[in-house]
Scaffold this active site. Structure first.
Site, PDB file in Angstrom:
ATOM      1  N   LYS A  42      32.199  46.483  40.501  1.00 43.75           N
ATOM      2  CA  LYS A  42      31.296  46.402  39.398  1.00 43.75           C
ATOM      3  C   LYS A  42      31.026  44.956  38.993  1.00 43.75           C
ATOM      4  O   LYS A  42      29.987  44.648  38.432  1.00 43.75           O
ATOM      5  CB  LYS A  42      31.874  47.135  38.180  1.00 43.75           C
ATOM      6  CG  LYS A  42      32.095  48.605  38.337  1.00 43.75           C
ATOM      7  CD  LYS A  42      32.741  49.163  37.061  1.00 43.75           C
ATOM      8  CE  LYS A  42      33.164  50.591  37.292  1.00 43.75           C
ATOM      9  NZ  LYS A  42      33.954  51.089  36.160  1.00 43.75           N
ATOM     10  N   GLY A  43      31.980  44.083  39.271  1.00 45.28           N
ATOM     11  CA  GLY A  43      31.905  42.708  38.783  1.00 45.28           C
ATOM     12  C   GLY A  43      30.688  41.924  39.210  1.00 45.28           C
ATOM     13  O   GLY A  43      30.225  41.045  38.493  1.00 45.28           O
ATOM     14  N   GLU A  98      28.983  38.487  45.812  1.00 43.33           N
ATOM     15  CA  GLU A  98      30.328  38.613  45.254  1.00 43.33           C
ATOM     16  C   GLU A  98      30.384  37.926  43.896  1.00 43.33           C
ATOM     17  O   GLU A  98      29.733  36.903  43.689  1.00 43.33           O
ATOM     18  CB  GLU A  98      31.353  37.942  46.177  1.00 43.33           C
ATOM     19  CG  GLU A  98      31.926  38.859  47.231  1.00 43.33           C
ATOM     20  CD  GLU A  98      32.915  39.855  46.672  1.00 43.33           C
ATOM     21  OE1 GLU A  98      32.758  40.320  45.522  1.00 43.33           O
ATOM     22  OE2 GLU A  98      33.848  40.188  47.383  1.00 43.33           O
ATOM     23  N   ASP A  99      31.180  38.477  42.998  1.00 38.50           N
ATOM     24  CA  ASP A  99      31.352  37.826  41.706  1.00 38.50           C
ATOM     25  C   ASP A  99      32.262  36.609  41.821  1.00 38.50           C
ATOM     26  O   ASP A  99      31.967  35.553  41.273  1.00 38.50           O
ATOM     27  CB  ASP A  99      31.855  38.801  40.644  1.00 38.50           C
ATOM     28  CG  ASP A  99      33.135  39.544  41.044  1.00 38.50           C
ATOM     29  OD1 ASP A  99      33.585  39.420  42.195  1.00 38.50           O
ATOM     30  OD2 ASP A  99      33.671  40.273  40.188  1.00 38.50           O
ATOM     31  N   ASP A 102      38.605  34.642  45.069  1.00 37.75           N
ATOM     32  CA  ASP A 102      39.852  34.239  44.431  1.00 37.75           C
ATOM     33  C   ASP A 102      40.897  34.055  45.535  1.00 37.75           C
ATOM     34  O   ASP A 102      40.922  33.018  46.192  1.00 37.75           O
ATOM     35  CB  ASP A 102      40.225  35.326  43.423  1.00 37.75           C
ATOM     36  CG  ASP A 102      41.373  34.968  42.509  1.00 37.75           C
ATOM     37  OD1 ASP A 102      42.103  34.018  42.788  1.00 37.75           O
ATOM     38  OD2 ASP A 102      41.566  35.668  41.496  1.00 37.75           O
ATOM     39  N   PHE A 151      41.869  32.919  33.552  1.00 39.57           N
ATOM     40  CA  PHE A 151      41.383  34.297  33.536  1.00 39.57           C
ATOM     41  C   PHE A 151      40.067  34.332  32.779  1.00 39.57           C
ATOM     42  O   PHE A 151      40.010  34.047  31.586  1.00 39.57           O
ATOM     43  CB  PHE A 151      42.403  35.251  32.914  1.00 39.57           C
ATOM     44  CG  PHE A 151      42.043  36.675  33.200  1.00 39.57           C
ATOM     45  CD1 PHE A 151      42.394  37.255  34.403  1.00 39.57           C
ATOM     46  CD2 PHE A 151      41.301  37.405  32.297  1.00 39.57           C
ATOM     47  CE1 PHE A 151      42.025  38.561  34.702  1.00 39.57           C
ATOM     48  CE2 PHE A 151      40.929  38.713  32.589  1.00 39.57           C
ATOM     49  CZ  PHE A 151      41.289  39.286  33.797  1.00 39.57           C
ATOM     50  N   ASP A 158      35.343  41.359  34.047  1.00 39.46           N
ATOM     51  CA  ASP A 158      35.962  42.084  32.949  1.00 39.46           C
ATOM     52  C   ASP A 158      37.468  41.875  32.867  1.00 39.46           C
ATOM     53  O   ASP A 158      38.098  41.326  33.762  1.00 39.46           O
ATOM     54  CB  ASP A 158      35.711  43.583  33.139  1.00 39.46           C
ATOM     55  CG  ASP A 158      36.576  44.171  34.251  1.00 39.46           C
ATOM     56  OD1 ASP A 158      37.284  45.159  33.993  1.00 39.46           O
ATOM     57  OD2 ASP A 158      36.552  43.648  35.380  1.00 39.46           O
TER      58      ASP A 158
END
Length: 180
Positions: A42-43, A98-99, A102, A151, A158
């Site tokens: 969802k990101g 992609e959000d 990482d 973060f 989210d």
């Protein structure tokens, strides 16, 4: 700014400008073709929608879901594909939105997924890159922003399904996600 946020690191205007640059880069790369643009839910949803709207190139849209976080703040290890594509990508150019990159594990999982399904090519565009957290040697083809190890929430990202609708990207206050 939302009261649960420590500070904004990327404004709505900064994001919009860089998304337009990413769209122009993709237009140049895929001129004369019709690639399949894939959103990793969802990101990436906010980024994906703004990106494809800014593109001049015709694209087909598809969606999938890969999860490595759940409701945690730390990636849980091997990502799991929760939702597969609606259509075939065999012999097709694929653009993956992609959000964030990482640890890199999700991106490796997705590269393997598209290779196994016979994609002609895979071009990865990420909104955010957090190289200080990388566990595997992988990178996107186009990165909008490289960020610090914090973060973050907003613009689709989210914490426990909250804050996705913020129009900016901000650092979430530690007391929101740290529990005794």
């Amino acid at each position: 700014m939302h009261e649960d946020c420590e500070r904004v690191i990327l404004t709505e205007e900064e994001i919009a400008g860089r998304v337009k640059e990413a769209a122009a880069w993709l237009d140049e790369r895929f001129r004369g073709t019709t690639p399949v643009a894939v959103c990793n839910l969802k990101g990436s949803a906010m980024f994906f929608c703004d990106l494809v709207r800014a593109m001049q190139t015709d694209v087909e849209l598809d969606f999938m879901a890969v999860s490595s976080y759940g409701n945690d703040t730390i990636a849980a290890g091997r990502p799991k594909i929760k939702k597969h594509l609606f259509s075939s990508v065999a012999g097709r150019d694929v653009i993956l939105a992609e959000d964030i990159v990482d640890t890199g594990r999700t991106l490796v999982t997705l590269r393997n997924f598209f290779e196994e399904r016979g994609a002609k090519s895979l071009t990865v565009v990420t909104l955010l890159d957090k190289p200080s957290r990388r566990k595997v040697n992988v990178s996107a083809d186009f990165t909008c922003f490289t960020i610090e190890d914090a973060f973050i929430v907003g613009y689709g990202l989210d914490y426990a399904e909250k804050y996705r609708n913020l129009p900016y990207i901000a650092i979430l206050k530690r007391e929101i996600y740290e529990h005794d």
